[in-house]
Design a protein around this motif. Structure first.
Motif, PDB file in Angstrom:
ATOM      1  N   CYS A 110       0.848  -1.243   0.136  1.00  0.00           N
ATOM      2  CA  CYS A 110       0.010   0.046  -0.070  1.00  0.00           C
ATOM      3  C   CYS A 110       1.016   1.335  -0.053  1.00  0.00           C
ATOM      4  N   VAL A 111       0.458   2.203  -0.864  1.00  0.00           N
ATOM      5  CA  VAL A 111       1.335   3.430  -0.778  1.00  0.00           C
ATOM      6  C   VAL A 111      -0.012   4.412  -0.490  1.00  0.00           C
ATOM      7  N   ALA A 112      -0.751   4.406   0.014  1.00  0.00           N
ATOM      8  CA  ALA A 112      -1.693   5.441   0.715  1.00  0.00           C
ATOM      9  C   ALA A 112      -2.333   6.182  -0.522  1.00  0.00           C
ATOM     10  N   CYS A 113      -2.652   5.722  -1.675  1.00  0.00           N
ATOM     11  CA  CYS A 113      -3.105   6.502  -2.863  1.00  0.00           C
ATOM     12  C   CYS A 113      -4.415   6.822  -2.415  1.00  0.00           C
ATOM     13  N   GLY A 114      -5.312   6.379  -1.670  1.00  0.00           N
ATOM     14  CA  GLY A 114      -6.559   6.789  -1.274  1.00  0.00           C
ATOM     15  C   GLY A 114      -7.612   6.315  -2.099  1.00  0.00           C
ATOM     16  N   GLU A 115      -7.433   5.546  -3.260  1.00  0.00           N
ATOM     17  CA  GLU A 115      -8.450   5.263  -4.147  1.00  0.00           C
ATOM     18  C   GLU A 115      -9.503   4.088  -3.451  1.00  0.00           C
ATOM     19  N   CYS A 116      -9.001   3.224  -2.466  1.00  0.00           N
ATOM     20  CA  CYS A 116      -9.893   2.448  -1.885  1.00  0.00           C
ATOM     21  C   CYS A 116     -10.794   3.307  -0.623  1.00  0.00           C
ATOM     22  N   VAL A 117     -10.072   4.550  -0.237  1.00  0.00           N
ATOM     23  CA  VAL A 117     -10.935   4.989   0.781  1.00  0.00           C
ATOM     24  C   VAL A 117     -12.159   5.721  -0.040  1.00  0.00           C
ATOM     25  N   LYS A 118     -12.116   6.436  -1.261  1.00  0.00           N
ATOM     26  CA  LYS A 118     -12.968   6.820  -2.065  1.00  0.00           C
ATOM     27  C   LYS A 118     -13.962   5.777  -2.444  1.00  0.00           C
ATOM     28  N   ALA A 119     -13.631   4.531  -2.422  1.00  0.00           N
ATOM     29  CA  ALA A 119     -14.368   3.443  -2.936  1.00  0.00           C
ATOM     30  C   ALA A 119     -15.347   2.857  -1.857  1.00  0.00           C
ATOM     31  N   CYS A 120     -14.780   2.888  -0.731  1.00  0.00           N
ATOM     32  CA  CYS A 120     -15.465   2.135   0.253  1.00  0.00           C
ATOM     33  C   CYS A 120     -16.651   2.690   0.681  1.00  0.00           C
ATOM     34  N   PRO A 121     -17.772   1.890   0.526  1.00  0.00           N
ATOM     35  CA  PRO A 121     -19.250   2.343   0.845  1.00  0.00           C
ATOM     36  C   PRO A 121     -19.610   2.855   2.278  1.00  0.00           C
ATOM     37  N   THR A 122     -18.933   2.116   3.245  1.00  0.00           N
ATOM     38  CA  THR A 122     -19.193   2.511   4.532  1.00  0.00           C
ATOM     39  C   THR A 122     -18.225   3.568   5.340  1.00  0.00           C
ATOM     40  N   GLY A 123     -17.181   3.979   4.701  1.00  0.00           N
ATOM     41  CA  GLY A 123     -16.397   4.905   5.347  1.00  0.00           C
ATOM     42  C   GLY A 123     -15.436   4.263   6.318  1.00  0.00           C
TER      43      GLY A 123
END
Ligand code: SF4
Length: 147
Positions: A110-123
Motif C-alpha cells: 500500500c502506498v496510501a493512494c486513497g483510491e480504496c478510501v473513495k470506493a469504500c461504501p461504509t467509510g
C-alpha cells in the motif's frame, strides 16, 4: 506521514477496497493483486480485519539492494529497477503487508493512494497524517553518506 487506516467497526466485508486496489494498480479485479486484504474475524462473526502496510519502514533495513525507500510523505516505496525479487521484505514484514502476485517478480504494498478510501461504501477506510516514523538504520546511513 500518510497512512491508510481501517475502522473495523464500519467494515461490512464487501471487499470493494480489494477490487479497487487491484484495478488501480494492476488493471484487473484480483484480490491477490490488492495491497489491502480483508479477512473475517473467526471469533467475531460479521466482523472483519484488514491487513495493510502501516508504513513502519522496518523492511527498509532488510532489503539487500536498497530498493525500499521512503518518499517525502513518509510512504515506503519499492524501486522496481533496484528490486531483484529476493522476497526478503515479503517474508520479513512484521504484519505481512508486503505482497507478491503470482505472475510478477517485484513485490508491492500500500502506498496510501486513497483510491480504496473513495470506493469504500461504509467509510471504514481513511488516509491519516501520522507523525513521522523514526529513521531506520539504513536511512541513517544514507543520510550520513549524503552529507
Ligand atoms: S470497501 Fe470498506 S466496507 Fe468494504 S470490505 Fe473494504 S473496508 Fe470493508
Amino acid at each position: 506521514m500518510k497512512v491508510l487506516v481501517f475502522n473495523p467497526q464500519l467494515c461490512d466485508g464487501c471487499r470493494i477496497c480489494e477490487e479497487t486496489c487491484s484495478q488501480t494498480w494492476f488493471k484487473e479485479t484480483n484480490a491477490e493483486k490488492s495491497a489491502i486484504r480483508i479477512s473475517p474475524l473467526e471469533d467475531q462473526p460479521g466482523r472483519y480485519q484488514a491487513t495493510v502496510c502501516n508504513q513502519c519502514g522496518e523492511c527498509i533495513d532488510i532489503c539487500p539492494t536498497l530498493a525500499l525507500t521512503r518518499d517525502r510523505h513518509g510512504i515506503v516505496r519499492v524501486n522496481k529497477k533496484r528490486c531483484t525479487g529476493c522476497l526478503s521484505c515479503v517474508g520479513f514484514c512484521p504484519i505481512l503487508a508486503m505482497y507478491i502476485p503470482p505472475d510478477y517478480v517485484v513485490p508491492f504494498k500500500c502506498v496510501a493512494c486513497g483510491e480504496c478510501v473513495k470506493a469504500c461504501p461504509t467509510g471504514a477506510l481513511a488516509i491519516e497524517d501520522l507523525p513521522k516514523a523514526p529513521l531506520t538504520e539504513t536511512e541513517k546511513r544514507m543520510k550520513v553518506v549524503a552529507l
